[in-house]
Design an enzyme around this catalytic site. Structure first.
Site, mmCIF file in Angstrom:
data_model
loop_
_atom_site.group_PDB
_atom_site.id
_atom_site.type_symbol
_atom_site.label_atom_id
_atom_site.label_comp_id
_atom_site.label_asym_id
_atom_site.label_seq_id
_atom_site.Cartn_x
_atom_site.Cartn_y
_atom_site.Cartn_z
ATOM 1 N N ARG A 48 0.856 -1.206 0.000
ATOM 2 C CA ARG A 48 0.000 0.000 0.000
ATOM 3 C C ARG A 48 0.884 1.245 0.000
ATOM 4 N NH1 ARG A 48 -2.903 -3.100 3.893
ATOM 5 N NH2 ARG A 48 -2.077 -1.822 5.600
ATOM 6 N N LYS A 138 -12.192 15.479 4.310
ATOM 7 C CA LYS A 138 -13.332 14.946 3.561
ATOM 8 C C LYS A 138 -14.192 14.061 4.446
ATOM 9 C CE LYS A 138 -13.968 11.314 1.129
ATOM 10 N NZ LYS A 138 -13.951 10.168 0.185
ATOM 11 N N GLU A 179 -19.354 15.857 1.128
ATOM 12 C CA GLU A 179 -19.606 14.867 0.081
ATOM 13 C C GLU A 179 -20.891 14.072 0.334
ATOM 14 O OE1 GLU A 179 -17.552 10.948 -2.091
ATOM 15 O OE2 GLU A 179 -16.421 12.075 -0.591
ATOM 16 N N LYS A 221 -18.622 18.226 -2.802
ATOM 17 C CA LYS A 221 -18.241 17.078 -3.638
ATOM 18 C C LYS A 221 -19.479 16.195 -3.837
ATOM 19 C CE LYS A 221 -15.098 13.136 -4.088
ATOM 20 N NZ LYS A 221 -13.839 12.485 -3.657
#
Length: 346
Positions: A48, A138, A179, A221
């Site tokens: 990752r 976010k 979002e 978003k």
């Protein structure tokens, strides 16, 4: 008013600078591992880390990417040579973002519906991330269209959580990306998607007002207004552009600096074409910038080419750069399908 108001305004404007969008690379370890599994990549922290280094060290990525949303593991990682990812981003001129929600969980007494959790201790986590160099955050809410859903309970619960998150971010110096994602899964028509998106955005901005969120210090978003993946009458590119812009104009205050769409299950070509048509037809008449905050629609081709083999890094980076360049063009209304030709990989 937040003590960070001036800084937040400047950051929000920089996030949606002309020709630039936001790269979403904040998938959880579980989601990242699922993608790796499909390609036979070992699901280890090292792989990752290697993949995230591939993305963040892509040469000249900041030509088209203003900021990147990281996951908690990623913001704490360093390159193979020991350089913190946060330092790499700052030196490249890419604003550091961070996912702060705890994921969508089952909403009590609302079958098949979710509410996003993670408000506990959020203020202290925001303070830590700010010290680490993050300047925006976010939080994703999930709205599902189905038989009898979304319920009012689901829409209101998620709108309330988004507003609480947003005001905590602004108090702590992070620009909140708000979002509310209306999922593309299902057989619903574009008209039904419009109805649900309209209801969702109404509820979200009502809660943002109630919680005294500064609209000029946030980014929206949203998902695009589009027919479900299994709809018998798919929407045209023009329909998606027209319906999406109409819905936004009816709900998004002019003081919001920018709308950065998620791709939400669309193909690479669809997400670029829809964004392009919105800007080509409406761009100079809109009060806010309309750009992208894509994940798979920028990363997927690079991930598939890399496939865990570091010998493929340079070519994978070229694919990532190419995809970012195409979406930059779409954010200016200058994209065409002819640009899709895969670059010659070195």
């Amino acid at each position: 008013m937040s003590n960070y108001a001036q800084e937040l305004r400047a950051t929000a404007q920089a996030m949606v600078a002309s020709g630039k969008g936001i790269l979403a690379m904040d998938e959880s370890n579980g989601t990242c591992n699922k993608r790796f599994d499909k390609l036979g990549i070992p699901t280890t922290e090292d792989r990752r880390r290697a993949y995230r280094e591939l993305i963040l060290t892509t040469p000249n990525l900041s030509e088209f990417i203003s900021g990147a949303i990281l996951y908690d593991e990623t913001i704490r990682q360093s390159s193979q040579t020991g350089v913190p990812f946060t330092q790499i981003m700052q030196e490249a001129g890419i604003i550091i973002g961070i996912k702060v929600d705890g994921g969508a969980k089952d909403l009590a007494r609302c079958p098949d519906e979710k509410v996003t959790e993670g408000l506990d201790e959020l203020g202290s986590r925001i303070a830590e991330y700010y010290k680490m160099g993050a300047r925006f955050a976010k939080w994703r809410a999930v709205i599902t269209i189905g038989q009898g859903i979304p319920s009012r309970s689901c829409i209101e619960a998620n709108a309330h959580a988004l507003a609480r998150y947003a005001v905590l971010c602004q108090e702590g110096g992070l620009v909140p990306i708000v979002e509310p994602e209306v999922l593309i899964d299902g057989d619903h028509t574009i008209e039904r998607c419009y109805e649900v998106t309209d209801q969702t955005l109404q509820a979200v901005f009502t809660q943002l007002r109630l919680h005294k969120v500064a609209f000029d210090q946030m980014i929206l978003k949203p998902s695009m207004v589009i027919a479900g993946l299994n709809c018998s009458t798919p929407a045209t590119v023009d329909q998606v552009a027209d319906k999406t812009i109409e819905c936004l104009l009816n709900n998004v205050p002019a003081s919001v600096p920018g709308v950065a769409f998620l791709s939400g299950g669309q193909t690479n070509e669809q997400s670029s074409a829809h964004l392009n048509t919105m800007n080509a037809r409406y761009g100079d008449r809109l009060p806010w910038r309309v750009t992208f905050s894509y994940a798979r629609a920028i990363q997927q081709s690079a991930l598939e080419y890399w496939c865990g083999n570091d010998a493929n890094i340079q070519a994978a980076q070229q694919l990532l750069y190419h995809r970012a360049k195409l979406n930059s063009a779409a954010s200016a209304g200058k994209y065409s399908p002819d640009m899709e030709k895969t670059p010659v990989l070195v």
